[in-house]
Design a protein around this motif. Structure first.
Motif, PDB file in Angstrom:
ATOM      1  N   GLU A  73      69.087  82.254  11.778  1.00 10.04           N
ATOM      2  CA  GLU A  73      67.931  81.389  11.525  1.00 10.04           C
ATOM      3  C   GLU A  73      67.817  80.295  12.581  1.00 10.04           C
ATOM      4  N   THR A  74      68.944  79.757  13.009  1.00  8.71           N
ATOM      5  CA  THR A  74      68.927  78.723  14.044  1.00  8.71           C
ATOM      6  C   THR A  74      68.370  79.261  15.354  1.00  8.71           C
ATOM      7  N   ARG A  75      68.789  80.472  15.718  1.00  5.05           N
ATOM      8  CA  ARG A  75      68.277  81.080  16.944  1.00  5.05           C
ATOM      9  C   ARG A  75      66.779  81.361  16.829  1.00  5.05           C
ATOM     10  N   ARG A  76      66.344  81.800  15.645  1.00  2.00           N
ATOM     11  CA  ARG A  76      64.915  82.043  15.457  1.00  2.00           C
ATOM     12  C   ARG A  76      64.118  80.750  15.601  1.00  2.00           C
ATOM     13  N   LEU A  77      64.648  79.661  15.020  1.00  2.00           N
ATOM     14  CA  LEU A  77      63.974  78.367  15.139  1.00  2.00           C
ATOM     15  C   LEU A  77      63.905  77.930  16.595  1.00  2.00           C
ATOM     16  N   ARG A  78      65.002  78.113  17.330  1.00  2.00           N
ATOM     17  CA  ARG A  78      65.042  77.736  18.745  1.00  2.00           C
ATOM     18  C   ARG A  78      63.993  78.517  19.537  1.00  2.00           C
ATOM     19  N   ASP A  79      63.890  79.836  19.255  1.00  2.00           N
ATOM     20  CA  ASP A  79      62.912  80.654  19.956  1.00  2.00           C
ATOM     21  C   ASP A  79      61.484  80.229  19.621  1.00  2.00           C
ATOM     22  N   GLU A  80      61.241  79.895  18.353  1.00  2.00           N
ATOM     23  CA  GLU A  80      59.910  79.448  17.945  1.00  2.00           C
ATOM     24  C   GLU A  80      59.518  78.180  18.697  1.00  2.00           C
ATOM     25  N   MET A  81      60.430  77.231  18.778  1.00  2.00           N
ATOM     26  CA  MET A  81      60.135  75.967  19.434  1.00  2.00           C
ATOM     27  C   MET A  81      59.941  76.159  20.937  1.00  2.00           C
ATOM     28  N   ARG A  82      60.762  77.039  21.542  1.00  2.00           N
ATOM     29  CA  ARG A  82      60.633  77.297  22.976  1.00  2.00           C
ATOM     30  C   ARG A  82      59.281  77.953  23.273  1.00  2.00           C
ATOM     31  N   ALA A  83      58.864  78.894  22.410  1.00  2.00           N
ATOM     32  CA  ALA A  83      57.587  79.579  22.623  1.00  2.00           C
ATOM     33  C   ALA A  83      56.416  78.625  22.444  1.00  2.00           C
ATOM     34  N   THR A  84      56.531  77.708  21.498  1.00  2.00           N
ATOM     35  CA  THR A  84      55.464  76.729  21.278  1.00  2.00           C
ATOM     36  C   THR A  84      55.286  75.835  22.496  1.00  2.00           C
ATOM     37  N   ARG A  85      56.401  75.515  23.137  1.00  2.00           N
ATOM     38  CA  ARG A  85      56.374  74.598  24.273  1.00  2.00           C
ATOM     39  C   ARG A  85      55.918  75.280  25.563  1.00  2.00           C
ATOM     40  N   GLY A  86      56.396  76.507  25.815  1.00  2.00           N
ATOM     41  CA  GLY A  86      56.102  77.101  27.116  1.00  2.00           C
ATOM     42  C   GLY A  86      55.917  78.602  27.106  1.00  2.00           C
ATOM     43  N   GLY A  87      55.596  79.199  25.963  1.00  2.00           N
ATOM     44  CA  GLY A  87      55.443  80.647  25.890  1.00  2.00           C
ATOM     45  C   GLY A  87      56.789  81.335  25.678  1.00  2.00           C
ATOM     46  N   VAL A  88      56.744  82.646  25.517  1.00  2.00           N
ATOM     47  CA  VAL A  88      57.962  83.419  25.277  1.00  2.00           C
ATOM     48  C   VAL A  88      58.848  83.371  26.519  1.00  2.00           C
ATOM     49  N   SER A  89      60.091  82.933  26.336  1.00  2.00           N
ATOM     50  CA  SER A  89      61.018  82.826  27.459  1.00  2.00           C
ATOM     51  C   SER A  89      62.444  82.900  26.924  1.00  2.00           C
ATOM     52  N   GLY A  90      63.399  82.925  27.834  1.00  2.00           N
ATOM     53  CA  GLY A  90      64.799  83.022  27.436  1.00  2.00           C
ATOM     54  C   GLY A  90      65.372  84.364  27.834  1.00  2.00           C
ATOM     55  N   ARG A  91      66.487  84.754  27.217  1.00  2.00           N
ATOM     56  CA  ARG A  91      67.146  86.032  27.532  1.00  2.00           C
ATOM     57  C   ARG A  91      67.065  86.957  26.334  1.00  2.00           C
ATOM     58  N   LEU A  92      66.620  88.179  26.579  1.00  2.00           N
ATOM     59  CA  LEU A  92      66.535  89.212  25.555  1.00  2.00           C
ATOM     60  C   LEU A  92      67.671  90.199  25.769  1.00  2.00           C
ATOM     61  N   ARG A  93      68.543  90.328  24.777  1.00  2.00           N
ATOM     62  CA  ARG A  93      69.704  91.220  24.862  1.00  2.00           C
ATOM     63  C   ARG A  93      69.402  92.482  24.049  1.00  2.00           C
ATOM     64  N   VAL A  94      69.501  93.638  24.706  1.00  2.00           N
ATOM     65  CA  VAL A  94      69.115  94.891  24.063  1.00  2.00           C
ATOM     66  C   VAL A  94      70.229  95.927  24.234  1.00  2.00           C
ATOM     67  N   ALA A  95      70.649  96.549  23.122  1.00  2.00           N
ATOM     68  CA  ALA A  95      71.604  97.658  23.172  1.00  2.00           C
ATOM     69  C   ALA A  95      70.827  98.965  23.053  1.00  2.00           C
TER      70      ALA A  95
END
Length: 297
Positions: A73-95
């Motif tokens: 939930e914390t990571r989801r909140l962090r992603d929501e706030m980051r997207a609100t500020r500057g669009g979708v960004s960060g690192r996406l980890r995929v197996a």
């Protein structure tokens, strides 16, 4: 507190303090201190340990479930706030299961073109490892089989259905055929993925149903090895169409469609089920839906 919970999850996942510390990029004394602080804060012992990791206590087993939920939930909140500020960004980890790697590359290339602020980590794993890594928050999403694993707690988006190709040396007796049936592999030397791979279990089933006792001379977890051996020996391999075509391009390999057998298995995106989804995962599922619609159209 969140960083301590992440340390706890890492230790439970790795079953080893040294490996957990390496995964987190911290020293083992820092990790041990963090776990001790968490235990002091919660007032319970979470991990049996003497000179080495001894497993989770009953309290630790219960805490692990809550810790995954809180960290997720914390990571989801962090992603929501980051997207609100500057669009979708960060690192996406995929197996990704090995047979879907070409699709993963296409999917993430398209995703990256829409969201240039996203960076990617792509890991090749078997289907059970994909689900385990999702459960342990080691990755954000997976590409795997959708109809052969228990996926009730996950969101999914189909990308395509597998169809299979014989891959053999250009001079092989089967290389000039327009297609083959599964019975064509009777008496042939085969190079196949290892039995822990879902693809191998699917191929074994198709061969068995055709009355073929597979003569597997080479097993590997690497599709590159299988294709290389098919081109350099009298062995042949069986691969999904897209990755077979990709590996054979510019090499002395022939690809021949295989007809018959069971209908192709659904392959697609697997992600944690959440409401709402993070912007990152929501956009990934949407990109997957566009790819599926284009491929189906």
């Amino acid at each position: 507190m969140i960083d301590k919970l992440e340390m706890f999850i890492a230790v439970a996942t790795e079953g080893h303090f040294g490996r957990a510390a390496q995964t987190l990029g911290i020293s083992q004394p820092t990790l041990s201190s963090g776990i001790k602080q968490l235990e002091d804060q919660l007032g319970v012992k979470l991990i049996f340990r003497g000179s080495r990791y001894g497993g989770l206590t009953p309290e630790g087993e219960r805490a692990l479930v809550r810790a995954r939920g809180i960290v997720g939930e914390t990571r989801r909140l962090r992603d929501e706030m980051r997207a609100t500020r500057g669009g979708v960004s960060g690192r996406l980890r995929v197996a990704v299961v090995p047979t879907a790697l070409t699709w993963a590359a296409d999917l993430l290339s398209r995703f990256g073109a829409r969201h240039p602020g996203v960076r990617f980590t792509i890991l090749s794993r078997n289907s059970s490892e994909v689900l385990r890594m999702l459960e342990n928050l080691e990755v954000d999403a997976g590409l795997s089989y959708l109809d052969n694993e228990p996926l009730g707690r996950h969101a999914t988006q189909e990308l395509y259905r597998e169809s299979y190709m014989l891959v053999c040396a250009a001079g092989s007796e089967l290389a000039s055929r327009s297609h083959v049936g599964w019975e064509a592999f009777r008496g042939q030397k085969l190079a196949l993925l290892t039995p822990d791979m879902q693809n191998r279990r699917i191929l074994d089933r198709n061969l068995a149903e055709a009355g073929v006792e597979a003569e597997v001379w080479i097993e590997s977890s690497s599709i590159i090895v299988l294709a290389a051996k098919a081109g350099a020996s009298d062995c042949m391999t069986i691969l999904p169409r897209d990755i077979a075509t990709f590996l054979a391009a510019g090499r002395p390999l022939a690809t021949v469609p295989i007809e018959g057998g069971r209908a192709g298995h659904a392959m697609g995106i697997v992600a944690p089920r959440a409401e709402p989804q993070t912007p990152m995962i929501r956009e990934l599922l949407a990109e997957g839906r566009r790819m599926h619609d284009e491929a189906s159209g």
